[in-house]
Design an enzyme around this catalytic site. Structure first.
Site: not given
Ligand code: CMP
Length: 139
Positions: A128, A11, A117, A51, A114, A59
């Site tokens: 994905e 990310k 993924h 997403y 974070n 969020f």
């Protein structure tokens, strides 16, 4: 059924902090083979689509802003039991709860930022991977 491929993104936080090499080294050391990879950046539209399952979450706006703010590395990984084993390698979504030695424990800073993924199911891994790669880009 256990299949052998999962999808990952390094990310924008981890890319900006110079962790691409270290993360790829740990992915290889854990026995995953890279069968597709690209350095790219998500547009607002890309991130909202990728997403979409989180669209109603509080969020969501923060997540889309984060995931579009800089380049990412997208990859498809191959290994026996790839989805589950990669989720173990990356650790819990919240790095504060991630086990020692996991990628999120080592490289993530918060539940939102974070670092890595990993697909949560075989079905999502296929969806994905197809979002980011054409069939000709996966080996
Ligand atoms: P990931 O599991 O890769 O995909 C969904 C992402 O939503 C997750 O990583 C986090 O980046 C983000 N996310 C999940 N929970 C929260 C939260 N409570 N606050 C902010 N971002 C979150």
């Amino acid at each position: 059924m256990v299949t052998n491929r999962t999808f990952t993104m390094i990310k924008p936080d981890a890319v900006a902090q110079g962790h691409i090499g270290a993360i790829l080294e740990k992915i290889n050391a854990a026995g995953f083979k890279i069968v597709a990879m690209k350095y790219t950046q998500l547009s607002q539209r890309d991130a909202e689509a990728f997403y979409a399952v989180h669209a109603a979450r509080p969020f969501f706006g923060e997540l889309v802003a984060f995931m579009t703010r800089g380049p990412i590395v997208a990859a498809v990984l191959e290994k026996d039991n790839a989805v589950a084993d990669f989720r173990t390698l990356i650790g819990a979504t919240n790095p504060a709860e991630a086990a020692e030695g996991t990628l999120r424990k080592l490289f993530a800073t918060s539940v939102g930022e974070n670092a890595v993924h990993g697909s949560d199911s075989d079905a999502n891994a296929a969806i994905e991977a197809a979002f980011h790669f054409s069939g000709r880009e996966i080996f």
